[in-house]
Write an enzyme that holds these catalytic residues in place. Structure first.
Site, PDB file in Angstrom:
ATOM      1  N   TYR A  48       0.848  -1.185   0.000  1.00 41.87           N
ATOM      2  CA  TYR A  48       0.000   0.000   0.000  1.00 41.87           C
ATOM      3  C   TYR A  48       0.886   1.239   0.000  1.00 41.87           C
ATOM      4  O   TYR A  48       1.902   1.280   0.704  1.00 41.87           O
ATOM      5  CB  TYR A  48      -0.916   0.017   1.223  1.00 41.87           C
ATOM      6  N   ASP A  62      -0.656  15.975   5.443  1.00 37.41           N
ATOM      7  CA  ASP A  62      -1.534  15.258   4.508  1.00 37.41           C
ATOM      8  C   ASP A  62      -2.801  16.079   4.274  1.00 37.41           C
ATOM      9  O   ASP A  62      -3.887  15.723   4.729  1.00 37.41           O
ATOM     10  CB  ASP A  62      -1.864  13.881   5.086  1.00 37.41           C
ATOM     11  N   ASP A  89      -2.907   5.673  -2.854  1.00 38.30           N
ATOM     12  CA  ASP A  89      -3.846   6.692  -2.402  1.00 38.30           C
ATOM     13  C   ASP A  89      -3.792   7.861  -3.385  1.00 38.30           C
ATOM     14  O   ASP A  89      -2.789   8.557  -3.474  1.00 38.30           O
ATOM     15  CB  ASP A  89      -3.436   7.140  -0.994  1.00 38.30           C
ATOM     16  N   ASP A  91      -5.962  10.413  -3.292  1.00 36.37           N
ATOM     17  CA  ASP A  91      -6.672  11.531  -2.677  1.00 36.37           C
ATOM     18  C   ASP A  91      -8.015  11.762  -3.389  1.00 36.37           C
ATOM     19  O   ASP A  91      -8.770  10.839  -3.596  1.00 36.37           O
ATOM     20  CB  ASP A  91      -5.804  12.787  -2.667  1.00 36.37           C
ATOM     21  N   HIS A 116      -7.368   4.446  -4.948  1.00 31.00           N
ATOM     22  CA  HIS A 116      -8.660   4.868  -4.400  1.00 31.00           C
ATOM     23  C   HIS A 116      -8.814   6.375  -4.506  1.00 31.00           C
ATOM     24  O   HIS A 116      -7.867   7.146  -4.340  1.00 31.00           O
ATOM     25  CB  HIS A 116      -8.890   4.362  -2.972  1.00 31.00           C
ATOM     26  N   GLU A 118     -11.287   9.519  -3.128  1.00 31.74           N
ATOM     27  CA  GLU A 118     -12.144   9.767  -1.975  1.00 31.74           C
ATOM     28  C   GLU A 118     -13.143  10.894  -2.232  1.00 31.74           C
ATOM     29  O   GLU A 118     -13.046  11.616  -3.236  1.00 31.74           O
ATOM     30  CB  GLU A 118     -11.289  10.092  -0.748  1.00 31.74           C
ATOM     31  N   CYS A 126      -6.406  14.260   6.856  1.00 29.48           N
ATOM     32  CA  CYS A 126      -6.312  12.859   7.234  1.00 29.48           C
ATOM     33  C   CYS A 126      -7.684  12.337   7.625  1.00 29.48           C
ATOM     34  O   CYS A 126      -8.446  13.009   8.334  1.00 29.48           O
ATOM     35  CB  CYS A 126      -5.333  12.697   8.391  1.00 29.48           C
ATOM     36  N   ARG A 161     -13.229   5.561  -1.910  1.00 27.29           N
ATOM     37  CA  ARG A 161     -13.142   5.792  -0.466  1.00 27.29           C
ATOM     38  C   ARG A 161     -14.207   6.819  -0.072  1.00 27.29           C
ATOM     39  O   ARG A 161     -14.362   7.842  -0.750  1.00 27.29           O
ATOM     40  CB  ARG A 161     -11.757   6.310  -0.099  1.00 27.29           C
ATOM     41  N   GLU A 191     -13.814   4.808   5.323  1.00 23.01           N
ATOM     42  CA  GLU A 191     -12.819   5.343   6.252  1.00 23.01           C
ATOM     43  C   GLU A 191     -13.413   5.556   7.640  1.00 23.01           C
ATOM     44  O   GLU A 191     -14.575   5.938   7.804  1.00 23.01           O
ATOM     45  CB  GLU A 191     -12.251   6.656   5.705  1.00 23.01           C
ATOM     46  N   ASN A 213      -8.878   0.071   7.193  1.00 20.86           N
ATOM     47  CA  ASN A 213      -7.682   0.872   7.444  1.00 20.86           C
ATOM     48  C   ASN A 213      -7.311   0.766   8.919  1.00 20.86           C
ATOM     49  O   ASN A 213      -7.957   1.354   9.770  1.00 20.86           O
ATOM     50  CB  ASN A 213      -7.956   2.328   7.064  1.00 20.86           C
TER      51      ASN A 213
END
Length: 300
Positions: A48, A62, A89, A91, A116, A118, A126, A161, A191, A213
């Site tokens: 990952y 982040d 990721d 975003d 993914h 989101e 985060c 996500r 999430e 996660n």
């Protein structure tokens, strides 16, 4: 030697086959290419690549400051060092639906097995912090549809996500997840689920694999692989764990240098030179030049 021999297409195909078989796949988070290879050596199922780790690697928070170029470049460096599939990721997809489409094709070119996207607003934060905000359902669906329409390899895993659990509750998260599956998502990343029951409810509500996660110091309890398998989770990630452990160890080493002036007492905590050379397959480079590896290192 050098880079992986398994093609990106084969990595994607294998990932799809294993997910379809109902296995729970373990994806620790790599923080650099060498740690990606270590994850493979230790027998895990995939790598990952966390957006939080990529940002931290640059000394940034982040909050969406990294660019597609930075993420794809670093992702490629990690993915090519291992025979395992890598999920990254992405975003919010780095912009509007057209940007999301470009993101997917760029990540395909980088050799990534899946990504993914989101449903947070920009600037994002985060997923385990308070004060998150999510986009409306129509915007979230458009992002996933753009991702699905853009991919050229049908085995590239498009994961949606959703962060809506922390904003509007579990029921809203299930509704959002179902809408994202209808839009073409191959998997769901819900999430900040808080309990095993919540993971089980999500797994039962959608027809695709879900991801858990297991990030430390967050909203979710740190469940075991067996616990997550028991409630129908298909993928589990530990996104920042290796970075946290490595940075914790580095901090303690620096403290020891300050206090003692040497690291003799910490040799047992270090990766031995012999193990490092084995991990990077130093000896295999003799195929090109027999003077490269003409020594022996013993672990005493």
């Amino acid at each position: 030697m050098l880079y992986a021999t398994t093609t990106a297409a084969d990595k994607r195909r294998i990932l799809r086959e294993r997910l379809a078989a109902g296995e729970l796949l373990r994806f620790p988070g790599a923080f650099n290419p060498l740690s990606a290879r270590l994850i493979e050596q230790k027998g895990f199922d995939g790598v990952y690549i966390s957006g939080a780790v990529l940002a931290a690697d640059l000394g940034l928070p982040d909050i969406g400051l990294t660019t597609l170029t930075e993420v794809a470049g670093r992702g490629q460096q990690m993915a090519r060092m291992t025979e395992l599939p890598a999920i990254i990721d992405a975003d919010t997809g780095f912009g509007e639906p057209m940007n999301v489409a470009r993101t997917i094709q760029t990540l395909e070119d980088a050799g990534i097995a899946g990504a993914h996207i989101e449903d947070q607003v920009n600037p994002k934060r985060c997923g385990h912090l308070d004060g998150k905000a999510v986009v409306d359902a129509d915007t979230a669906v458009k992002r996933i549809r753009a991702a699905v329409d853009a991919r050229r390899d049908p085995n590239f895993l498009i994961m949606a996500r959703t962060d809506i659990r922390a904003v509007e509750g579990l029921g809203a998260a299930i509704d959002r997840a179902q809408a994202l599956v209808d839009a073409g998502a191959d998997a769901i990343f819900p999430e900040a689920m808080r309990t095993l029951d919540e993971f089980e409810a999500m797994a039962s509500a959608v027809s695709v694999p879900i991801l858990a996660n297991m990030t430390e110091f967050g909203k979710s309890e740190l469940f075991s692989v067996d616990q997550l398998r028991g409630v129908g989770v298909g993928i589990v990630i530990w996104p920042v764990s290796l970075l946290r452990i490595a940075m914790g160890a580095a901090g303690r080493a620096l403290d020891t240098l300050t206090e003692e002036g040497h690291l003799t007492g910490r040799l047992g905590e270090m990766q031995h030179r012999a193990d490092l050379y084995d991990l990077i397959d130093y000896e295999a480079y003799n195929h090109f030049d027999t003077s490269v590896f003409n020594f022996q290192i013993t672990k005493e």
